[in-house]
Design an enzyme around this catalytic site. Structure first.
Site, mmCIF file in Angstrom:
data_model
loop_
_atom_site.group_PDB
_atom_site.id
_atom_site.type_symbol
_atom_site.label_atom_id
_atom_site.label_comp_id
_atom_site.label_asym_id
_atom_site.label_seq_id
_atom_site.Cartn_x
_atom_site.Cartn_y
_atom_site.Cartn_z
ATOM 1 N N GLU A 32 0.833 -1.208 0.000
ATOM 2 C CA GLU A 32 0.000 0.000 0.000
ATOM 3 C C GLU A 32 0.867 1.259 0.000
ATOM 4 O O GLU A 32 1.822 1.358 0.797
ATOM 5 C CB GLU A 32 -0.915 -0.019 1.224
ATOM 6 C CG GLU A 32 -2.316 0.449 0.948
ATOM 7 C CD GLU A 32 -3.096 -0.471 0.005
ATOM 8 O OE1 GLU A 32 -3.164 -0.148 -1.203
ATOM 9 O OE2 GLU A 32 -3.624 -1.480 0.475
ATOM 10 N N HIS A 33 0.527 2.183 -0.880
ATOM 11 C CA HIS A 33 1.260 3.440 -1.095
ATOM 12 C C HIS A 33 2.680 3.179 -1.614
ATOM 13 O O HIS A 33 3.524 4.063 -1.609
ATOM 14 C CB HIS A 33 1.282 4.304 0.175
ATOM 15 C CG HIS A 33 -0.036 4.991 0.417
ATOM 16 N ND1 HIS A 33 -0.245 6.312 0.145
ATOM 17 C CD2 HIS A 33 -1.221 4.510 0.870
ATOM 18 C CE1 HIS A 33 -1.506 6.631 0.446
ATOM 19 N NE2 HIS A 33 -2.122 5.550 0.882
ATOM 20 N N THR A 34 2.918 1.951 -2.028
ATOM 21 C CA THR A 34 4.231 1.619 -2.586
ATOM 22 C C THR A 34 4.286 1.940 -4.085
ATOM 23 O O THR A 34 5.375 2.095 -4.625
ATOM 24 C CB THR A 34 4.515 0.115 -2.388
ATOM 25 O OG1 THR A 34 3.318 -0.606 -2.693
ATOM 26 C CG2 THR A 34 4.919 -0.176 -0.951
ATOM 27 N N SER A 65 -23.069 9.390 -20.207
ATOM 28 C CA SER A 65 -24.237 9.358 -19.339
ATOM 29 C C SER A 65 -24.155 8.078 -18.505
ATOM 30 O O SER A 65 -23.330 7.198 -18.801
ATOM 31 C CB SER A 65 -25.497 9.376 -20.210
ATOM 32 O OG SER A 65 -26.636 9.511 -19.405
ATOM 33 N N GLY A 118 -12.780 2.374 -1.496
ATOM 34 C CA GLY A 118 -11.402 1.917 -1.654
ATOM 35 C C GLY A 118 -11.308 0.723 -2.588
ATOM 36 O O GLY A 118 -10.345 -0.023 -2.547
ATOM 37 N N SER A 120 -11.676 1.165 -5.961
ATOM 38 C CA SER A 120 -11.289 1.729 -7.260
ATOM 39 C C SER A 120 -12.403 1.790 -8.286
ATOM 40 O O SER A 120 -12.235 1.388 -9.437
ATOM 41 C CB SER A 120 -10.115 0.954 -7.853
ATOM 42 O OG SER A 120 -9.000 1.191 -7.089
ATOM 43 N N SER A 122 -13.244 4.416 -9.614
ATOM 44 C CA SER A 122 -12.787 5.360 -10.638
ATOM 45 C C SER A 122 -11.885 4.665 -11.662
ATOM 46 O O SER A 122 -12.024 4.891 -12.866
ATOM 47 C CB SER A 122 -12.074 6.558 -10.007
ATOM 48 O OG SER A 122 -10.971 6.141 -9.245
ATOM 49 N N GLU A 154 -6.263 10.514 -14.141
ATOM 50 C CA GLU A 154 -6.508 10.725 -12.710
ATOM 51 C C GLU A 154 -5.593 11.835 -12.171
ATOM 52 O O GLU A 154 -6.024 12.714 -11.437
ATOM 53 C CB GLU A 154 -6.237 9.414 -11.972
ATOM 54 C CG GLU A 154 -6.612 9.421 -10.539
ATOM 55 C CD GLU A 154 -7.879 8.618 -10.245
ATOM 56 O OE1 GLU A 154 -8.414 8.799 -9.159
ATOM 57 O OE2 GLU A 154 -8.325 7.832 -11.094
ATOM 58 N N ASP A 166 -4.119 0.850 -9.336
ATOM 59 C CA ASP A 166 -5.534 0.522 -9.526
ATOM 60 C C ASP A 166 -5.835 0.220 -10.992
ATOM 61 O O ASP A 166 -6.504 -0.757 -11.320
ATOM 62 C CB ASP A 166 -6.417 1.693 -9.060
ATOM 63 C CG ASP A 166 -6.086 2.119 -7.638
ATOM 64 O OD1 ASP A 166 -5.453 1.329 -6.912
ATOM 65 O OD2 ASP A 166 -6.449 3.248 -7.268
HETATM 66 C C1 GLA Z 1 -5.039 4.676 -4.147
HETATM 67 C C2 GLA Z 1 -4.235 5.072 -5.369
HETATM 68 C C3 GLA Z 1 -3.201 4.003 -5.737
HETATM 69 C C4 GLA Z 1 -2.372 3.614 -4.515
HETATM 70 C C5 GLA Z 1 -3.274 3.322 -3.315
HETATM 71 C C6 GLA Z 1 -2.480 3.076 -2.071
HETATM 72 O O1 GLA Z 1 -5.844 3.566 -4.442
HETATM 73 O O2 GLA Z 1 -5.076 5.272 -6.471
HETATM 74 O O3 GLA Z 1 -2.397 4.468 -6.767
HETATM 75 O O4 GLA Z 1 -1.416 4.584 -4.226
HETATM 76 O O5 GLA Z 1 -4.181 4.374 -3.066
HETATM 77 O O6 GLA Z 1 -1.747 1.911 -2.175
#
Ligand code: GLA
Length: 376
Positions: A32-34, A65, A118, A120, A122, A154, A166
């Site tokens: 995560e956040h890597t 739409s 969380g 994704s 998007s 994004e 994501d």
């Molecule tokens: C969000 C971001 C990803 C990633 C995560 C954390 O989902 O879109 O790119 O950084 O947070 O792992």
């Protein structure tokens, strides 16, 4: 869902769509956040998807739409209006790839990916439209290239400084597997999860606390990581290993050091997870998930009380392992858990949340599923 997308298209635009494409949301097992630190991630595509029914247009008009708000948003891609809610994602992708455009398009979206959890939603929109436009505009881009264009949308249009995890998961996912992505070399490998034969499922515990990554917390974490890398003399935190942590501690502020420690140890946990999964050692995998959560709660400080409680309840219910997933500050936690324990997990989460006065969480299993594809 395919029929629903077609019917929605016909009602909105008054003619039949050329085709229907889809892309899944994702859950991240670990890492995560890597991604924006050029590290390792291990997400998978889930069995909840966004579908887009779409047709090219000869003029330059692009109309999108959906069944979200029943509105139709329109642009010719010379500018992107900003106040257009969810439509910023598909029109953002179209804007990023506008030089391939062979005209405009009409598109209608339906989705069962929960929003703000969380998972994704998007990226699912971005990848569904990305794969569709790639085909109708004959752009010949690979799935991985489309993922990076989704990330660009994004970053540049939505204004969220996120990484590529994501979109890569949504594009490259395979059934029953996770995507092991090296975010530096962009090499991706499919990792079989073998959950079914072990009678395990991945449960999502959606706290229903919404998050947004264009707001402060995510950006501030990213800045800490960049400052940490700069001070340590590396181009990204990928350049550091666990052995560098004592020096990092002496050179960085306490907060930056703890952010850096999360990233460095998280990268190691992803690699250890790959080994544990290959060896079928689910106990070790579970411990790594928990260690990851702990690191996010205390070092990276992106968890919230509801997520910590979900993890605690999952472990109490008998999960193999559990952790928050995604960017944090809300959203969902996952648990790897025996299929038979799913009803108990749901009940325990609901009662524990009620006892604390938190909103009711949603608990459901997700099945690792195939990435973006043409449906018809
Ligand atoms: C969000 C971001 C990803 C990633 C995560 C954390 O989902 O879109 O790119 O950084 O947070 O792992």
């Amino acid at each position: 869902m395919i029929e629903k997308a077609v019917a929605g298209f016909e009602a909105a635009f008054g003619y039949e769509p050329l085709g229907v494409w889809s892309a899944p949301g994702r859950a991240n097992l670990i890492g995560e956040h890597t991604d924006y630190n050029e590290g390792f991630v291990l997400p998978f595509g889930i069995d909840k998807r966004t579908y887009v029914a779409l047709s090219p247009r000869e003029d330059a008009t692009c109309r999108v739409s959906s069944d979200i708000d029943g509105k139709t948003y329109e642009t010719d891609l010379t500018t992107i209006p900003t106040d257009i809610d969810w439509a910023l994602y598909p029109l953002g992708v179209a804007w990023v790839i506008r030089e391939w455009a062979k005209g405009g398009f009409d598109a209608f979206f339906v989705s069962d990916v929960p929003v703000g959890s969380g998972l994704s939603s998007s990226a699912a929109i971005e990848c569904a439209i990305g794969i569709a436009l790639n085909e109708i505009w004959d752009a010949g881009r690979t799935k991985q290239e489309i993922a990076l264009l989704g990330q660009k949308a994004e970053n540049q249009v939505v204004g969220a400084p996120t990484g590529m995890m994501d979109q890569t998961a949504s594009m490259l996912a395979e059934a029953d597997s996770a995507v092991f992505l090296d975010c530096q070399s962009l090499e991706a490998k499919s990792i079989p999860l073998n959950l079914e034969p072990r009678n395990l499922v991945v449960a999502v515990m959606d706290t229903q606390v919404a998050h947004r990554h264009s707001d402060g917390g995510y950006r501030v974490r990213r800045e800490s990581c960049e400052r940490g890398a700069k001070t340590m003399g590396v181009s990204s935190l990928r350049g550091l290993s666990v052995e560098d942590l004592p020096r990092a501690q002496s050179e960085l502020s306490d907060v930056d050091f703890r952010r850096v420690r999360h990233i460095v140890t998280e990268n190691q946990r992803v690699l250890d997870s790959i080994r544990a999964l290959a060896a079928g050692d689910m106990k070790q995998f579970g411990e790594l998930l928990l260690a990851s959560h702990d690191s996010m709660a205390h070092d990276f400080e992106i968890s919230i009380e509801e997520l910590d409680l979900a993890v605690e309840v999952a472990m109490r219910t008998g999960a193999v392992g559990s952790r928050m997933t995604g960017g944090g500050f809300g959203g969902a936690a996952i648990a790897v858990i025996d299929k038979g324990l799913l009803p108990a997990l749901e009940e325990n989460c609901k009662s524990a949340f009620a006892a604390k006065g938190y909103g009711e969480p949603k608990v459901f299993a997700v099945v690792p599923s195939e990435g973006a594809r043409k449906e018809r």
